[in-house]
Motif scaffolding. Sequence first.
Motif, PDB file in Angstrom:
ATOM      1  N   GLU A  80      38.585 -28.458   2.478  1.00  0.00           N
ATOM      2  CA  GLU A  80      37.282 -28.223   1.651  1.00  0.00           C
ATOM      3  C   GLU A  80      36.018 -27.938   2.173  1.00  0.00           C
ATOM      4  OE1 GLU A  80      36.206 -28.844  -2.894  1.00  0.00           O
ATOM      5  OE2 GLU A  80      38.316 -28.769  -1.958  1.00  0.00           O
ATOM      6  N   ARG A  81      35.471 -28.918   3.279  1.00  0.00           N
ATOM      7  CA  ARG A  81      34.480 -28.846   3.673  1.00  0.00           C
ATOM      8  C   ARG A  81      34.452 -27.408   4.441  1.00  0.00           C
ATOM      9  NH1 ARG A  81      33.006 -34.192   6.267  1.00  0.00           N
ATOM     10  NH2 ARG A  81      31.331 -32.760   7.272  1.00  0.00           N
ATOM     11  N   GLY A  82      35.344 -27.112   5.306  1.00  0.00           N
ATOM     12  CA  GLY A  82      35.159 -26.090   6.235  1.00  0.00           C
ATOM     13  C   GLY A  82      35.956 -24.910   5.766  1.00  0.00           C
ATOM     14  N   LEU A  83      36.320 -24.819   4.473  1.00  0.00           N
ATOM     15  CA  LEU A  83      37.088 -23.642   3.893  1.00  0.00           C
ATOM     16  C   LEU A  83      36.054 -22.375   4.159  1.00  0.00           C
ATOM     17  CD1 LEU A  83      39.480 -23.009   2.498  1.00  0.00           C
ATOM     18  CD2 LEU A  83      38.251 -23.227   0.433  1.00  0.00           C
ATOM     19  N   GLY A  84      36.587 -21.204   4.942  1.00  0.00           N
ATOM     20  CA  GLY A  84      36.135 -20.181   4.847  1.00  0.00           C
ATOM     21  C   GLY A  84      35.227 -20.058   6.395  1.00  0.00           C
ATOM     22  N   ARG A  85      35.299 -21.131   7.069  1.00  0.00           N
ATOM     23  CA  ARG A  85      34.658 -21.136   8.399  1.00  0.00           C
ATOM     24  C   ARG A  85      35.320 -19.971   9.151  1.00  0.00           C
ATOM     25  NH1 ARG A  85      37.771 -26.391  10.740  1.00  0.00           N
ATOM     26  NH2 ARG A  85      39.846 -25.682  10.918  1.00  0.00           N
ATOM     27  N   GLY A  86      34.449 -19.761  10.326  1.00  0.00           N
ATOM     28  CA  GLY A  86      35.168 -18.549  10.872  1.00  0.00           C
ATOM     29  C   GLY A  86      34.481 -17.941  12.217  1.00  0.00           C
ATOM     30  N   GLN A  87      34.834 -16.951  12.715  1.00  0.00           N
ATOM     31  CA  GLN A  87      34.271 -16.532  14.120  1.00  0.00           C
ATOM     32  C   GLN A  87      33.537 -15.182  13.648  1.00  0.00           C
ATOM     33  OE1 GLN A  87      36.507 -15.185  17.447  1.00  0.00           O
ATOM     34  NE2 GLN A  87      35.239 -16.139  18.982  1.00  0.00           N
ATOM     35  N   MET A  88      32.311 -15.180  14.064  1.00  0.00           N
ATOM     36  CA  MET A  88      31.494 -13.967  13.958  1.00  0.00           C
ATOM     37  C   MET A  88      31.482 -13.115  15.297  1.00  0.00           C
ATOM     38  SD  MET A  88      30.703 -14.740  10.735  1.00  0.00           S
ATOM     39  CE  MET A  88      29.762 -13.185  10.864  1.00  0.00           C
ATOM     40  N   HIS A  89      31.715 -11.597  14.926  1.00  0.00           N
ATOM     41  CA  HIS A  89      31.459 -10.672  16.050  1.00  0.00           C
ATOM     42  C   HIS A  89      30.318  -9.861  15.527  1.00  0.00           C
ATOM     43  CE1 HIS A  89      35.775 -11.405  17.922  1.00  0.00           C
ATOM     44  NE2 HIS A  89      35.015 -12.114  18.401  1.00  0.00           N
ATOM     45  N   SER A  90      29.263  -9.701  16.332  1.00  0.00           N
ATOM     46  CA  SER A  90      28.426  -8.381  16.032  1.00  0.00           C
ATOM     47  C   SER A  90      28.428  -7.572  17.417  1.00  0.00           C
ATOM     48  CB  SER A  90      26.849  -8.877  15.780  1.00  0.00           C
ATOM     49  OG  SER A  90      26.418  -9.398  16.930  1.00  0.00           O
ATOM     50  N   ALA A  91      28.247  -6.460  17.171  1.00  0.00           N
ATOM     51  CA  ALA A  91      28.222  -5.518  18.217  1.00  0.00           C
ATOM     52  C   ALA A  91      27.496  -4.344  18.217  1.00  0.00           C
ATOM     53  CB  ALA A  91      29.702  -4.634  18.425  1.00  0.00           C
ATOM     54  N   ASN A  92      26.633  -3.813  19.455  1.00  0.00           N
ATOM     55  CA  ASN A  92      25.926  -2.801  19.469  1.00  0.00           C
ATOM     56  C   ASN A  92      26.069  -1.818  20.438  1.00  0.00           C
ATOM     57  OD1 ASN A  92      23.466  -3.286  17.461  1.00  0.00           O
ATOM     58  ND2 ASN A  92      23.667  -5.320  18.582  1.00  0.00           N
ATOM     59  N   TYR A  93      25.864  -0.401  20.061  1.00  0.00           N
ATOM     60  CA  TYR A  93      26.098   0.499  20.803  1.00  0.00           C
ATOM     61  C   TYR A  93      25.236   0.567  22.354  1.00  0.00           C
ATOM     62  CZ  TYR A  93      28.667   2.983  17.303  1.00  0.00           C
ATOM     63  OH  TYR A  93      29.426   3.315  16.249  1.00  0.00           O
ATOM     64  N   LEU A  94      25.485   1.029  23.422  1.00  0.00           N
ATOM     65  CA  LEU A  94      24.591   0.550  24.548  1.00  0.00           C
ATOM     66  C   LEU A  94      23.472   1.792  24.500  1.00  0.00           C
ATOM     67  CD1 LEU A  94      26.637  -1.591  25.546  1.00  0.00           C
ATOM     68  CD2 LEU A  94      26.267  -0.788  27.676  1.00  0.00           C
ATOM     69  N   LYS A  95      22.533   1.573  24.959  1.00  0.00           N
ATOM     70  CA  LYS A  95      21.447   2.777  24.758  1.00  0.00           C
ATOM     71  C   LYS A  95      21.538   3.759  26.205  1.00  0.00           C
ATOM     72  CE  LYS A  95      18.184   0.269  21.965  1.00  0.00           C
ATOM     73  NZ  LYS A  95      18.937  -1.074  21.912  1.00  0.00           N
ATOM     74  N   PRO A  96      21.086   4.970  26.153  1.00  0.00           N
ATOM     75  CA  PRO A  96      21.215   5.741  27.408  1.00  0.00           C
ATOM     76  C   PRO A  96      20.535   4.866  28.332  1.00  0.00           C
ATOM     77  CG  PRO A  96      20.024   6.808  25.471  1.00  0.00           C
ATOM     78  CD  PRO A  96      20.274   5.558  25.077  1.00  0.00           C
ATOM     79  N   GLY A  97      21.315   4.908  29.610  1.00  0.00           N
ATOM     80  CA  GLY A  97      20.699   4.292  30.785  1.00  0.00           C
ATOM     81  C   GLY A  97      21.143   2.801  31.065  1.00  0.00           C
ATOM     82  N   ASP A  98      21.622   2.127  29.817  1.00  0.00           N
ATOM     83  CA  ASP A  98      22.155   0.788  29.857  1.00  0.00           C
ATOM     84  C   ASP A  98      23.458   0.800  30.694  1.00  0.00           C
ATOM     85  OD1 ASP A  98      20.090   0.146  28.301  1.00  0.00           O
ATOM     86  OD2 ASP A  98      21.198  -0.470  26.359  1.00  0.00           O
ATOM     87  N   ASP A  99      24.328   1.557  30.740  1.00  0.00           N
ATOM     88  CA  ASP A  99      25.453   1.553  31.430  1.00  0.00           C
ATOM     89  C   ASP A  99      25.264   2.224  32.603  1.00  0.00           C
ATOM     90  OD1 ASP A  99      28.260   1.609  32.081  1.00  0.00           O
ATOM     91  OD2 ASP A  99      28.976   2.687  30.492  1.00  0.00           O
ATOM     92  N   PRO A 100      25.385   1.518  33.905  1.00  0.00           N
ATOM     93  CA  PRO A 100      25.270   1.974  35.074  1.00  0.00           C
ATOM     94  C   PRO A 100      26.646   3.003  35.654  1.00  0.00           C
ATOM     95  CG  PRO A 100      26.088  -0.050  35.306  1.00  0.00           C
ATOM     96  CD  PRO A 100      25.710  -0.012  33.803  1.00  0.00           C
ATOM     97  N   HIS A 101      27.553   3.050  34.828  1.00  0.00           N
ATOM     98  CA  HIS A 101      28.821   3.946  35.172  1.00  0.00           C
ATOM     99  C   HIS A 101      29.097   4.540  33.939  1.00  0.00           C
ATOM    100  CE1 HIS A 101      28.367   1.835  38.877  1.00  0.00           C
ATOM    101  NE2 HIS A 101      28.505   0.686  38.284  1.00  0.00           N
ATOM    102  N   PRO A 102      28.533   5.359  33.182  1.00  0.00           N
ATOM    103  CA  PRO A 102      29.088   5.718  31.647  1.00  0.00           C
ATOM    104  C   PRO A 102      30.621   6.692  32.194  1.00  0.00           C
ATOM    105  CG  PRO A 102      27.163   6.817  32.404  1.00  0.00           C
ATOM    106  CD  PRO A 102      27.240   5.692  33.278  1.00  0.00           C
TER     107      PRO A 102
END
Length: 477
Positions: A237-259
Amino acid sequence: MKNNVIPSILPAERLSAIENFGHSISCPVYLYRPVLTEQIADLFEQANKTGATIGLRGAGRSYGDAALNSGGVLLDFRRMNRILEWDPEAGIITVEPGVTIEQLWRYTLDDGWWSPVTPGTMFPTIGGCLGANVHGKNNWKAGTMGEHVLKFNALLPDGRQVTCSPKKNTDLFHAIIGGMGLLGVFTSITLQMKKVYSGNLDVYAWAEPNLKAVLEATDREKENDYIVGWVDCTAGERGLGRGQMHSANYLKPGDDPHPAQTLNADNQDLPDNLFGLIPKSIVWRFLSLATNNLGTWAGNTGKYLMNRTIGHKKRYLQSLVAFTFLLDYVPNWERAYGKGGLIQYQSFLPKETAYEVFTDILKLCKWRRLPSYLGVTKRHRPDKFLFSHAVDGFSLAMDFKVPPRRRSKLIQLTRDLNKIVLEGNGRFYFAKDSTLTPDAVRSFLGEATVKKFKRLKSQVDPEGILQTDLYRRCLGD
Ligand SMILES: Cc1cc2nc3c(=O)[nH]c(=O)nc-3n(C[C@H](O)[C@H](O)[C@H](O)COP(=O)(O)OP(=O)(O)OC[C@H]3O[C@@H](n4cnc5c(N)ncnc54)[C@H](O)[C@@H]3O)c2cc1C
């Protein structure tokens, strides 16, 4: 139901059994795999004369009966899979309907372009995705796939060919996209892709202790490029619907050293083995041992404890493919649900009613001892398409094992859930559905929408040749 076949094109020996993605329905069809639009036009002409019915099918990844046509013809578009034009400067691509999401990203990623909207698996076709008008874990921000279509060509069942765009033949544009293959066939589709500057996403993972917290976090974090909650529908009952969240964002120009490295499609491939050891192809067999109420409860509890401790508040880079197509890690995972297969039940609720309705849904499923073994929450926004499933709110998708001896109990459960969803002003999604009734469909779409669909249908398909099992179940007279 008109089941006459077309002996000149489809002799009787072409009858074969075909299933839905969930392996819960099997039906005999006359399978036809066209390569050219002219072949489809020819078939339509014959069907208009003989009264045969024709269903459309992409990769058959709809969970229910959206791409089945019992006893009739089924057009499988996977041989119409050519990339017709690609402009790597503008990110505009034109494809045949049988091109898959996988083909799309493999073709464009090296040039720095990614599909702006994808479902949770890369195997569907673009024609099938637009037939259902799919959404992704970024629905709140990016809308549905249909919102990224610049134009498409379609063959109508009456034999006419039309070009539709947001500014041309707009009624048909908004009705064929999401029209579940009932108003016309996409023959070519032009999409605007999304510019990306890295093959990785910046991912953040954390755990939430119950459904209320999951929905609050989904809403709070909705300005991220992606947000999704993996929900435990078996907890107490108390934990019903508990879960793991994932958020994600695209990298901006220059953030990835090896695009160039991360954008190389070959470096996106999912690994062949789990933990470097176990061949992925056999994993579903092990999963099947735990795909029951006790096994799922134990697995979910273990996962939640891990996510609450070592997996809590973790930030990491993950490839676009690994994040987006998590479910593709285990091939044939749906086979783990056993002989009866699985169905999915996904409801979409306005933000005002979502918490109460989803709580009632989870409780009722537990009370009936038919809990969902996988739960996924997403944030949505409304769109302009005729058969829209989205709302300004949340969806909860639930996978149910179909126990052969308790099938009718499960169907009764979904009927009872429908009442709860409709009372909360909720909506449904044909790509996921197997059990809706015409009354429920009228309630969520509204009389005006059903009328408009029928008017369009009689204009473009006066003989009613385009049909599927879903059509006859949900929208037939
Ligand atoms: C593991 C998994 C995860 C999923 N995740 C998501 C998700 O996150 N979001 C989401 O929205 N969906 C999701 N889905 C559902 C899936 O994306 C849709 O059902 C999609 O429509 C499947 O595409 P398909 O090519 O397999 O089409 P099919 O299932 O074969 O057909 C889908 C519909 O499109 C019609 N159609 C097919 N080809 C054409 C054509 N050329 N012209 C006109 N109509 C056509 C068919 O008649 C049918 O009504 C998921 C499915 C699976 C199995």
